[in-house]
Design a protein around this motif. Structure first.
Motif, short mmCIF file in Angstrom:
data_model
loop_
_atom_site.label_atom_id
_atom_site.label_comp_id
_atom_site.label_asym_id
_atom_site.label_seq_id
_atom_site.Cartn_x
_atom_site.Cartn_y
_atom_site.Cartn_z
N HIS A 220 60.25 60.35 42.33
CA HIS A 220 61.01 59.11 42.20
C HIS A 220 61.67 58.78 43.52
CE1 HIS A 220 64.34 61.93 41.79
NE2 HIS A 220 63.66 62.51 40.81
N CYS A 221 62.42 57.67 43.55
CA CYS A 221 62.93 57.17 44.84
C CYS A 221 63.95 58.08 45.48
CB CYS A 221 63.48 55.76 44.69
SG CYS A 221 64.96 55.62 43.67
N ALA A 222 64.55 59.03 44.74
CA ALA A 222 65.47 59.98 45.36
C ALA A 222 64.76 60.89 46.35
CB ALA A 222 66.18 60.82 44.29
N TYR A 223 63.42 60.96 46.27
CA TYR A 223 62.66 61.73 47.26
C TYR A 223 62.88 61.19 48.66
CZ TYR A 223 59.95 65.03 44.46
OH TYR A 223 59.57 66.11 43.70
N PHE A 224 63.26 59.91 48.75
CA PHE A 224 63.52 59.35 50.07
C PHE A 224 64.67 60.06 50.77
CE2 PHE A 224 61.11 55.32 49.30
CZ PHE A 224 60.45 55.28 50.52
N VAL A 225 65.59 60.68 50.02
CA VAL A 225 66.73 61.36 50.63
C VAL A 225 66.27 62.55 51.48
CG1 VAL A 225 68.94 62.49 50.24
CG2 VAL A 225 68.29 60.54 48.83
N PRO A 226 65.52 63.53 50.92
CA PRO A 226 65.00 64.58 51.80
C PRO A 226 63.99 64.07 52.82
CG PRO A 226 64.09 64.80 49.58
CD PRO A 226 65.19 63.80 49.50
N ILE A 227 63.24 63.04 52.45
CA ILE A 227 62.24 62.50 53.38
C ILE A 227 62.92 61.95 54.64
CG2 ILE A 227 60.62 60.59 53.72
CD1 ILE A 227 59.46 63.04 52.25
N ILE A 228 64.07 61.27 54.46
CA ILE A 228 64.80 60.75 55.61
C ILE A 228 65.26 61.90 56.51
CG2 ILE A 228 66.92 59.60 56.35
CD1 ILE A 228 64.80 57.65 55.48
N LYS A 229 65.73 62.99 55.90
CA LYS A 229 66.15 64.14 56.71
C LYS A 229 64.95 64.76 57.42
CE LYS A 229 68.72 66.50 58.89
NZ LYS A 229 69.75 65.91 59.76
N ILE A 230 63.83 64.86 56.72
CA ILE A 230 62.61 65.38 57.36
C ILE A 230 62.21 64.49 58.53
CG2 ILE A 230 60.13 65.73 57.01
CD1 ILE A 230 60.86 66.67 54.15
N ALA A 231 62.36 63.17 58.36
CA ALA A 231 62.07 62.24 59.44
C ALA A 231 62.99 62.51 60.64
CB ALA A 231 62.23 60.80 58.95
N GLU A 232 64.26 62.77 60.36
CA GLU A 232 65.20 63.09 61.44
C GLU A 232 64.84 64.40 62.13
OE1 GLU A 232 69.11 60.77 59.55
OE2 GLU A 232 68.95 62.95 59.38
N LEU A 233 64.40 65.39 61.35
CA LEU A 233 63.99 66.67 61.93
C LEU A 233 62.77 66.50 62.83
CD1 LEU A 233 64.39 68.96 58.76
CD2 LEU A 233 65.89 68.91 60.76
N LEU A 234 61.82 65.70 62.37
CA LEU A 234 60.63 65.44 63.18
C LEU A 234 61.00 64.68 64.46
CD1 LEU A 234 58.15 64.45 60.34
CD2 LEU A 234 58.00 66.50 61.76
N HIS A 235 61.92 63.74 64.33
CA HIS A 235 62.38 62.97 65.48
C HIS A 235 63.08 63.87 66.48
CE1 HIS A 235 63.25 59.24 67.54
NE2 HIS A 235 64.54 59.53 67.59
N ALA A 236 63.71 64.95 65.99
CA ALA A 236 64.40 65.90 66.85
C ALA A 236 63.44 66.93 67.45
CB ALA A 236 65.50 66.61 66.08
N GLY A 237 62.15 66.79 67.16
CA GLY A 237 61.16 67.69 67.73
C GLY A 237 60.91 68.96 66.95
#
Length: 314
Positions: A47-64
């Motif tokens: 469900h859409c709450a998956y976007f919460v960890p996904i956003i953090k994963i996106a930040e982790l990827l952005h941080a290399g």
């Protein structure tokens, strides 16, 4: 991104970080990318709450960071057999496609992302022997406590539910990571790993914990088992609109408001990642100029002052 900025982004927007010095050592002393894993049991429809960890994963990827996503098919079966074995393979493929789509939706480079299927290594001889070692030193009460916020609890639990947190701890070693990421509901499993992996010869990892966002109804968090608390990622327009209109939003009370939490933990952060600039959240009004917010604090303040009520459009 320089190491200091990367570390700041890795630790940002989290409820808690355990053993943060491990992150500092990897980034500043060892001078290599942080290896992080996030696991998701392939059970119900995301469900859409998956976007919460996904956003953090996106930040982790952005941080290399090198991020490994564990598609925990065996865990899904062990958690009260939520994922029947004959459906596990198909659900894992579905989750993989869906998670990739969520990350692409927020404009993330997937080159540092890796998907790992739990059954690809959890059935091996070495893993099984290490699982036996953990089982040999873990009391039933400790296993129940570790999985209390994650595994479905019953008066007469199955052995599978008790083994679940032991396997999640052991996955840190077999995925060869520096840190595990999850929600604050995983904290007891994380502390179990910190206390018990060294007992069988393995090192302690750092742990990153996300805030759990409230559901749209009365539920404390969005849950696949409560249809009124969540919006499915494949929900049609009419279904989304209907659930938003039914969302429980106590006037003048920002705490516990699922819509405000989604704006804070998903929309504003996604905007910042995609644009690289301070986000702007626009609330259209029937009368007067639109209200523009660059941070969640000002939005919450106006909500509590009854300047803003329900809002649907970012």
């Amino acid at each position: 991104m320089d190491p200091a900025a990367a570390i700041a982004l890795i630790k940002s927007n989290l409820a808690e970080v355990l053993n943060p010095e491990i992150i500092d050592d990897v980034m500043l002393t060892q001078k290599r990318p942080l290896k992080v894993y996030w696991g998701t049991a392939t059970t119900g429809r995301p469900h859409c709450a998956y976007f919460v960890p996904i956003i953090k994963i996106a930040e982790l990827l952005h941080a290399g960071c090198h991020v490994k996503i564990l598609l925990a098919d065996i865990h899904g079966y062990l958690d009260n057999m939520k994922a029947p074995l004959e459906l596990v393979e198909f659900r894992a493929a579905y989750y993989s496609r869906l998670i990739k789509a969520l990350l692409r939706a927020v404009g993330v480079d997937l080159s540092l992302l890796e998907f790992v299927l739990g059954s690809s290594y959890q059935l091996g001889k070495d893993y099984t022997m290490d699982r036996f070692k953990l089982e040999g030193i873990t009391r039933i009460s400790v296993a129940q406590k570790a999985g209390a916020e994650v595994v479905k609890q019953t008066d007469d639990p199955t052995l599978g539910g008790l083994i679940y947190p032991l396997m999640q701890a052991l996955d840190e070693q077999y995925l060869d990571v520096d840190a595990q990421f999850g929600g604050v509901d995983q904290r007891k499993i994380f502390t179990f790993a910190m206390e018990n992996l060294p007992k069988i010869g393995y090192k302690v990892r750092a742990h990153l914990m996300n805030t759990m966002i409230p559901g749209l109804g009365e539920a404390a968090k969005m849950s696949a088992s409560d249809p009124d608390s969540k919006i499915d990622l494949l929900e049609g327009d009419k279904g989304v609109e209907k659930k938003l209109k039914k969302a429980v939003c106590v006037p003048r009370k920002a705490e516990g408001n699922g819509l405000l939490a989604f704006v804070e933990h998903v929309i504003l952060r996604a905007m910042a990642l995609k644009t690289g600039e301070k986000p702007k959240y626009v609330v259209e009004r029937k009368e007067g100029e639109p209200l523009v917010y660059g941070d969640i604090e000002s939005l919450k303040k106006d909500y509590e002052a009854d300047i803003v009520s329900l809002f649907f459009y970012p």
